[in-house]
Write a protein that holds these residues in place. Structure first.
Motif, mmCIF file in Angstrom:
data_model
loop_
_atom_site.group_PDB
_atom_site.id
_atom_site.type_symbol
_atom_site.label_atom_id
_atom_site.label_comp_id
_atom_site.label_asym_id
_atom_site.label_seq_id
_atom_site.Cartn_x
_atom_site.Cartn_y
_atom_site.Cartn_z
ATOM 1 N N HIS A 43 -31.884 3.722 38.330
ATOM 2 C CA HIS A 43 -31.939 2.614 37.383
ATOM 3 C C HIS A 43 -31.939 3.139 35.950
ATOM 4 N N LEU A 44 -31.113 2.510 35.123
ATOM 5 C CA LEU A 44 -31.104 2.798 33.694
ATOM 6 C C LEU A 44 -31.459 1.510 32.948
ATOM 7 N N TRP A 45 -32.487 1.592 32.117
ATOM 8 C CA TRP A 45 -32.860 0.464 31.268
ATOM 9 C C TRP A 45 -32.356 0.773 29.866
ATOM 10 N N VAL B 225 -34.810 12.698 29.254
ATOM 11 C CA VAL B 225 -35.426 13.143 28.002
ATOM 12 C C VAL B 225 -34.634 12.625 26.806
ATOM 13 N N VAL B 226 -33.308 12.736 26.885
ATOM 14 C CA VAL B 226 -32.458 12.249 25.796
ATOM 15 C C VAL B 226 -32.535 10.730 25.709
ATOM 16 N N ALA B 227 -32.436 10.041 26.858
ATOM 17 C CA ALA B 227 -32.406 8.577 26.879
ATOM 18 C C ALA B 227 -33.681 7.974 26.301
ATOM 19 N N GLU B 228 -34.814 8.564 26.599
ATOM 20 C CA GLU B 228 -36.074 8.000 26.107
ATOM 21 C C GLU B 228 -36.189 8.119 24.588
ATOM 22 N N ARG B 229 -35.448 9.026 24.013
ATOM 23 C CA ARG B 229 -35.490 9.179 22.558
ATOM 24 C C ARG B 229 -34.821 8.001 21.844
ATOM 25 N N PHE B 230 -33.907 7.267 22.515
ATOM 26 C CA PHE B 230 -33.350 6.060 21.890
ATOM 27 C C PHE B 230 -33.816 4.790 22.605
ATOM 28 N N LEU C 223 -29.079 -1.168 34.551
ATOM 29 C CA LEU C 223 -27.991 -0.699 35.406
ATOM 30 C C LEU C 223 -28.577 -0.071 36.664
ATOM 31 N N ARG C 224 -28.042 -0.455 37.819
ATOM 32 C CA ARG C 224 -28.448 0.189 39.073
ATOM 33 C C ARG C 224 -27.265 0.954 39.639
ATOM 34 N N LEU C 225 -27.394 2.272 39.653
ATOM 35 C CA LEU C 225 -26.363 3.146 40.176
ATOM 36 C C LEU C 225 -26.652 3.446 41.642
ATOM 37 N N PRO C 226 -25.645 3.903 42.401
ATOM 38 C CA PRO C 226 -25.864 4.174 43.827
ATOM 39 C C PRO C 226 -26.911 5.265 44.040
ATOM 40 N N LEU C 227 -27.604 5.207 45.163
ATOM 41 C CA LEU C 227 -28.551 6.251 45.548
ATOM 42 C C LEU C 227 -27.797 7.289 46.372
ATOM 43 N N VAL C 228 -27.460 8.406 45.768
ATOM 44 C CA VAL C 228 -26.709 9.454 46.456
ATOM 45 C C VAL C 228 -27.647 10.241 47.360
ATOM 46 N N ASP C 229 -27.064 10.958 48.319
ATOM 47 C CA ASP C 229 -27.860 11.647 49.336
ATOM 48 C C ASP C 229 -28.849 12.639 48.736
#
Length: 226
Positions: free
Chosen positions: A210-212, A193-198, A154-160
């Motif tokens: 980016h979210l993989w 930290v949470v995401a890398e745990r799953f 997933l590619r999310l917008p790059l906020v300021d």
């Protein structure tokens, strides 16, 4: 006694994860006591010497007190950031087979991989939505999705507020608590930290956040209910 000492095996190397966890917990909790002392000292000085400080022509006492109180608030902000990271390492997970359309609901999805409705990922849905919401806010945003053999990316917008951030939010936060504590970088670092745990990954580049997310193939449902 001598024989017992001779037969004692050497300890193994320190587990880096355990060391990091211990340091995070120690720093985020043990430093709160001296911080509280500084904060209370500033309040007592302001209460007992407030009039004298205001009447001092040089204003040096007032400047010193303001600096003490500002430093205490700054330290509190940075300690709170470390506390959030420590809690993220211990947060209970509820990993499940989640459809991408559930995670991306309310946003404009752009993808060259056709219908994503049946694509499943193995994630904690709440944790993923927290990351998405922290970047996109409450308004619908464009989220680009591509599929690899292992991940839905997933590619999310790059906020300021992330314009100068490159790499992983956790490393960015660790490089400067002073600059990033209490900001979106902090929120993304805790989410990472949470995401890398799953098995997920989080990164930022000039194109966006980016979210993989680890993929699962959808289970065929044809014939159900017939």
């Amino acid at each position: 006694m001598v024989q017992s000492i001779v037969n004692t095996p050497a300890p193994g190397p320190v587990d880096p994860d355990l060391l990091v966890e211990a340091l995070l917990y120690s720093v985020s909790h043990d430093l709160r006591s001296p911080l509280l002392t500084l904060s209370l000292a500033g309040e007592l000085i302001a209460e007992s010497l407030g009039d004298r400080l205001r009447e001092d022509p040089s204003n040096s006492g007032r400047v010193a007190l303001d600096a003490l109180q500002h430093g205490a608030r700054d330290l509190e902000r940075m300690l709170q950031s470390l506390t959030l990271i420590s809690r993220a390492r211990r947060r209970p997970l509820e990993t499940s087979r989640a459809p991408l359309r559930l995670l991306l609901g309310g946003h404009v999805v752009i993808s060259e991989d056709g219908d994503l409705g049946g694509r499943l990922v193995s994630v904690d849905p709440i944790a993923v939505r927290e990351i998405i919401d922290s970047v996109c806010g409450e308004e619908p945003a464009e989220i680009h999705v591509r599929l690899t053999d292992e991940f839905a990316v997933l590619r999310l917008p790059l906020v300021d507020s992330l314009a100068d951030v490159r790499g992983t939010p956790l490393v960015t936060l660790a490089q400067s608590l002073q600059m990033h504590a209490g900001t979106l970088v902090e929120a993304l670092a805790a989410g990472q930290v949470v995401a890398e745990r799953f098995g997920a990954r989080v990164g930022v580049d000039e194109h966006g956040v980016h979210l993989w997310l680890p993929r699962l193939e959808a289970t065929p449902t044809s014939g159900l209910g017939s």
